[in-house]
Design a protein around this motif. Structure first.
Motif, mmCIF file in Angstrom:
data_model
loop_
_atom_site.group_PDB
_atom_site.id
_atom_site.type_symbol
_atom_site.label_atom_id
_atom_site.label_comp_id
_atom_site.label_asym_id
_atom_site.label_seq_id
_atom_site.Cartn_x
_atom_site.Cartn_y
_atom_site.Cartn_z
ATOM 1 N N GLN A 19 8.986 -31.883 -3.063
ATOM 2 C CA GLN A 19 7.688 -32.501 -3.343
ATOM 3 C C GLN A 19 7.764 -34.015 -3.158
ATOM 4 O O GLN A 19 6.835 -34.628 -2.618
ATOM 5 C CB GLN A 19 7.238 -32.175 -4.775
ATOM 6 C CG GLN A 19 6.834 -30.729 -4.983
ATOM 7 C CD GLN A 19 6.531 -30.428 -6.449
ATOM 8 O OE1 GLN A 19 6.556 -31.313 -7.286
ATOM 9 N NE2 GLN A 19 6.235 -29.164 -6.729
ATOM 10 N N ASP B 216 7.708 -34.789 0.478
ATOM 11 C CA ASP B 216 6.351 -34.651 1.015
ATOM 12 C C ASP B 216 5.502 -35.863 0.655
ATOM 13 O O ASP B 216 4.749 -36.386 1.496
ATOM 14 C CB ASP B 216 5.685 -33.377 0.489
ATOM 15 C CG ASP B 216 6.252 -32.106 1.102
ATOM 16 O OD1 ASP B 216 6.917 -32.216 2.165
ATOM 17 O OD2 ASP B 216 6.038 -31.019 0.520
ATOM 18 N N LYS C 141 3.780 -38.512 3.252
ATOM 19 C CA LYS C 141 2.351 -38.839 3.251
ATOM 20 C C LYS C 141 2.139 -40.347 3.098
ATOM 21 O O LYS C 141 1.272 -40.921 3.768
ATOM 22 C CB LYS C 141 1.629 -38.099 2.125
ATOM 23 C CG LYS C 141 1.477 -36.619 2.382
ATOM 24 C CD LYS C 141 0.784 -35.924 1.233
ATOM 25 C CE LYS C 141 0.708 -34.420 1.479
ATOM 26 N NZ LYS C 141 0.136 -33.691 0.361
#
Length: 130
Positions: A113, A116, A120
């Motif tokens: 996570q 990610d 982003k």
């Protein structure tokens, strides 16, 4: 008259001799008093020094005796604790492995996570920069 004059001179000489002897006696008395005081104080200092040395020697002897008595006890306790520690390690090792096995998927998920989110953020930073 000559006899009287000689008698007076003899009396004066004796009187002067007695005064000198009294002064010498006082000086000798004072000397022996001072000497006695110095000897007394020196003796007391020596006794105190010997007591201090004796106490230090007793303390050293006590420490050595204590060490002699405590070393076998410490070795005995250590010998008893080693198997206990090994037993605890054997019991805790599976528990630690179990906890690690349970937390590994959560740690992997958290890491994924975070990666990610970082991707982003990088994409958004690149988009703003263009």
């Amino acid at each position: 008259m000559k006899f009287a004059l000689v008698a007076v001179l003899v009396v004066l000489a004796l009187a002067h001799g007695n005064e000198a002897a009294d002064a010498d006696i006082e000086k000798l008395t004072q000397f022996f008093t001072d000497l006695s005081s110095k000897l007394t104080s020196s003796t007391q200092e020596l006794v105190e020094a010997l007591k201090t040395h004796e106490i230090a020697a007793q303390a050293q002897t006590y420490l050595q005796d204590s060490k002699t008595h405590l070393e076998p006890l410490a070795e005995k306790i250590q010998a008893q604790i080693k198997p206990l520690a090994a037993s605890m390690e054997e019991q805790l090792k599976p528990l630690a492995e179990s906890v690690q096995a349970q937390f590994k998927p959560m740690a992997d998920s958290l890491q994924a996570q975070m990666e990610d989110i970082l991707k982003k953020l990088m994409e958004q930073t690149k988009a703003i920069g263009q």
